[in-house]
Design a protein around this motif. Structure first.
Motif, PDB file in Angstrom:
ATOM      1  N   ALA A 161       0.836  -1.199   0.000  1.00  0.00           N
ATOM      2  CA  ALA A 161       0.000   0.000   0.000  1.00  0.00           C
ATOM      3  C   ALA A 161       0.869   1.245   0.000  1.00  0.00           C
ATOM      4  O   ALA A 161       0.586   2.229  -0.698  1.00  0.00           O
ATOM      5  CB  ALA A 161      -0.928   0.001   1.213  1.00  0.00           C
ATOM      6  N   LEU A 162       1.959   1.202   0.767  1.00  0.00           N
ATOM      7  CA  LEU A 162       2.870   2.347   0.880  1.00  0.00           C
ATOM      8  C   LEU A 162       3.783   2.485  -0.325  1.00  0.00           C
ATOM      9  O   LEU A 162       3.988   3.588  -0.840  1.00  0.00           O
ATOM     10  CB  LEU A 162       3.712   2.215   2.152  1.00  0.00           C
ATOM     11  CG  LEU A 162       4.802   3.277   2.361  1.00  0.00           C
ATOM     12  CD1 LEU A 162       4.183   4.656   2.494  1.00  0.00           C
ATOM     13  CD2 LEU A 162       5.645   2.926   3.584  1.00  0.00           C
ATOM     14  N   HIS A 213       0.756   0.827  -4.194  1.00  0.00           N
ATOM     15  CA  HIS A 213      -0.638   1.139  -4.507  1.00  0.00           C
ATOM     16  C   HIS A 213      -0.968   2.615  -4.328  1.00  0.00           C
ATOM     17  O   HIS A 213      -1.552   3.240  -5.226  1.00  0.00           O
ATOM     18  CB  HIS A 213      -1.567   0.269  -3.666  1.00  0.00           C
ATOM     19  CG  HIS A 213      -1.337  -1.195  -3.864  1.00  0.00           C
ATOM     20  ND1 HIS A 213      -1.861  -2.165  -3.035  1.00  0.00           N
ATOM     21  CD2 HIS A 213      -0.615  -1.866  -4.804  1.00  0.00           C
ATOM     22  CE1 HIS A 213      -1.472  -3.355  -3.445  1.00  0.00           C
ATOM     23  NE2 HIS A 213      -0.715  -3.204  -4.513  1.00  0.00           N
ATOM     24  N   ALA A 214      -0.610   3.194  -3.176  1.00  0.00           N
ATOM     25  CA  ALA A 214      -0.829   4.627  -2.990  1.00  0.00           C
ATOM     26  C   ALA A 214      -0.015   5.451  -3.990  1.00  0.00           C
ATOM     27  O   ALA A 214      -0.541   6.414  -4.572  1.00  0.00           O
ATOM     28  CB  ALA A 214      -0.525   5.037  -1.551  1.00  0.00           C
ATOM     29  N   LEU A 226      -1.888   5.732  -7.271  1.00  0.00           N
ATOM     30  CA  LEU A 226      -2.979   6.700  -7.248  1.00  0.00           C
ATOM     31  C   LEU A 226      -2.451   8.131  -7.292  1.00  0.00           C
ATOM     32  O   LEU A 226      -3.031   8.993  -7.966  1.00  0.00           O
ATOM     33  CB  LEU A 226      -3.833   6.493  -6.004  1.00  0.00           C
ATOM     34  CG  LEU A 226      -4.677   5.208  -5.969  1.00  0.00           C
ATOM     35  CD1 LEU A 226      -5.451   5.126  -4.661  1.00  0.00           C
ATOM     36  CD2 LEU A 226      -5.636   5.149  -7.162  1.00  0.00           C
ATOM     37  N   LEU A 227      -1.365   8.395  -6.577  1.00  0.00           N
ATOM     38  CA  LEU A 227      -0.784   9.737  -6.592  1.00  0.00           C
ATOM     39  C   LEU A 227      -0.255  10.087  -7.982  1.00  0.00           C
ATOM     40  O   LEU A 227      -0.408  11.232  -8.441  1.00  0.00           O
ATOM     41  CB  LEU A 227       0.333   9.833  -5.552  1.00  0.00           C
ATOM     42  CG  LEU A 227      -0.124   9.711  -4.095  1.00  0.00           C
ATOM     43  CD1 LEU A 227       1.087   9.650  -3.173  1.00  0.00           C
ATOM     44  CD2 LEU A 227      -1.031  10.865  -3.713  1.00  0.00           C
ATOM     45  N   VAL A 236      -6.450  -1.808  -6.161  1.00  0.00           N
ATOM     46  CA  VAL A 236      -6.693  -0.818  -5.105  1.00  0.00           C
ATOM     47  C   VAL A 236      -7.944  -1.180  -4.308  1.00  0.00           C
ATOM     48  O   VAL A 236      -7.965  -1.047  -3.076  1.00  0.00           O
ATOM     49  CB  VAL A 236      -6.798   0.590  -5.716  1.00  0.00           C
ATOM     50  CG1 VAL A 236      -7.238   1.590  -4.663  1.00  0.00           C
ATOM     51  CG2 VAL A 236      -5.460   1.006  -6.315  1.00  0.00           C
ATOM     52  N   VAL A 275      -4.578   1.082   1.667  1.00  0.00           N
ATOM     53  CA  VAL A 275      -4.290   2.243   0.817  1.00  0.00           C
ATOM     54  C   VAL A 275      -4.897   3.502   1.422  1.00  0.00           C
ATOM     55  O   VAL A 275      -4.268   4.568   1.450  1.00  0.00           O
ATOM     56  CB  VAL A 275      -4.817   2.012  -0.612  1.00  0.00           C
ATOM     57  CG1 VAL A 275      -4.608   3.257  -1.469  1.00  0.00           C
ATOM     58  CG2 VAL A 275      -4.114   0.821  -1.254  1.00  0.00           C
ATOM     59  N   ALA A 276      -6.122   3.387   1.937  1.00  0.00           N
ATOM     60  CA  ALA A 276      -6.775   4.546   2.554  1.00  0.00           C
ATOM     61  C   ALA A 276      -5.975   5.039   3.757  1.00  0.00           C
ATOM     62  O   ALA A 276      -5.884   6.253   3.993  1.00  0.00           O
ATOM     63  CB  ALA A 276      -8.196   4.186   2.970  1.00  0.00           C
ATOM     64  N   VAL A 318      -2.710   4.909   4.185  1.00  0.00           N
ATOM     65  CA  VAL A 318      -1.551   5.651   3.686  1.00  0.00           C
ATOM     66  C   VAL A 318      -1.977   7.032   3.198  1.00  0.00           C
ATOM     67  O   VAL A 318      -1.350   8.055   3.521  1.00  0.00           O
ATOM     68  CB  VAL A 318      -0.848   4.879   2.547  1.00  0.00           C
ATOM     69  CG1 VAL A 318       0.257   5.726   1.920  1.00  0.00           C
ATOM     70  CG2 VAL A 318      -0.272   3.568   3.073  1.00  0.00           C
ATOM     71  N   LEU A 319      -3.062   7.086   2.421  1.00  0.00           N
ATOM     72  CA  LEU A 319      -3.504   8.360   1.876  1.00  0.00           C
ATOM     73  C   LEU A 319      -3.992   9.306   2.971  1.00  0.00           C
ATOM     74  O   LEU A 319      -3.849  10.535   2.845  1.00  0.00           O
ATOM     75  CB  LEU A 319      -4.602   8.130   0.838  1.00  0.00           C
ATOM     76  CG  LEU A 319      -4.164   7.405  -0.439  1.00  0.00           C
ATOM     77  CD1 LEU A 319      -5.342   7.239  -1.384  1.00  0.00           C
ATOM     78  CD2 LEU A 319      -3.025   8.137  -1.135  1.00  0.00           C
TER      79      LEU A 319
END
Length: 297
Positions: free
Chosen positions: A176-177, A180-181, A184-185, A226, A233-234, A236-237
């Protein structure tokens, strides 16, 4: 070596790359995909045979999206495709839960995730050397039998990867870190290029290309990834959102004319920005040397 015959279910980038690497070691590979053109393309590259095996293969590799791992495993185990099974999906906890609840034989399965990829997709983007020197995570469950574990290790050796054993949840928190995040970025930044001022994209140099490169990844696959790891993921964001709020506040302070915030406030705002930039430099230093074209999925 315990893997002499291999089935690859899903002949996209990763599945076809696995097949090509195995063929270099004279492993007999059988190819499957719902998309017949993808199977034909992989076979034309020399990745294997587009036909069912005459008997169960040593290992089947499920190269399908995370949401499809459990149903595809159940189907292939029911028809006796292989002695052991693994996958290459970039989310492990959700498929593991579903497999333990639905698979006919969880003992013959071990989760896997090669930490390699490209922003291009499909069999024509595949490369036999894609996994060379790359970490390849295995996530055995309490039911995983030794033959499944050993065959997965042999597959990693065939592909030139470096095995790492992790718990499924720990794996998902990590990717996720680091994967995946960031994807999205990259997509958020790339989308701004489409919505921003017309001349901006024409002025772009290597910096923005580096930041947005992975945004080219297959949108349906990445949507599945995701969603399958949504909670991690959420998290991390959310942490990024908190830091971004502080950066925005600092920027708004510094954007005001000299009659705005006093020297102490402006000094704190400058410190906020410099501190972020310095922590960013330190964070990059934590990364191992990598091939620049490699994209972890």
């Amino acid at each position: 070596m315990t893997v002499r015959t291999l089935a690859v279910v899903g002949t996209g980038l990763i599945g076809t790359s696995v097949a090509l690497a195995a063929r270099r070691h004279r492993v007999t590979v059988y190819l499957f995909d719902r998309d017949e053109s993808a199977v034909r393309a992989a076979a034309a590259l020399g990745a294997g045979r587009p036909e069912p095996p005459p008997r169960p293969v040593d290992l089947a590799v499920l190269a399908v999206p995370p949401s499809q791992i459990a149903p595809v495993l159940a189907r292939e185990q029911a028809r006796g495709l292989a002695r052991s099974y693994t996958d290459v999906a970039s989310v492990k906890a959700r498929p593991e839960r579903e497999i333990l609840a639905t698979a006919p034989d969880p003992s013959s399965y071990i989760g896997g995730h090669p930490m390699a990829g490209r922003e291009r997709s499909g069999p024509l983007a595949a490369r036999a050397e894609l996994f060379q020197g790359r970490p390849w995570v295995l996530t055995p469950t309490r039911f995983t039998a030794k033959p499944a574990f050993d065959r997965a290790l042999d597959l990693i050796t065939l592909c030139g990867g470096v095995p790492r054993v992790m718990r499924a949840r720990a794996h998902d928190d990590a990717v996720a870190l680091i994967s995946h995040a960031p994807h999205l970025l990259a997509s958020l930044m790339a989308a701004r290029l489409r919505d921003g001022p017309a001349p901006a994209a024409r002025l772009a140099g290597q910096g923005v290309r580096d930041v947005t490169r992975i945004a080219r990844g297959d949108s349906r696959l990445w949507g599945d990834i995701v969603e399958s790891n949504a909670a991690a993921v959420a998290a991390v964001l959310t942490r990024l959102q908190e830091e971004l709020a502080g950066v925005l506040a600092a920027l708004y302070d510094l954007a005001q004319p000299d009659g705005g915030p006093g020297p102490e406030t402006r000094g704190k705002s400058r410190h906020t920005l410099v501190d972020l930039l310095e922590r960013g430099i330190a964070g990059v230093g934590e990364l191992p040397e990598d091939r620049p074209e490699n994209s972890d999925h």
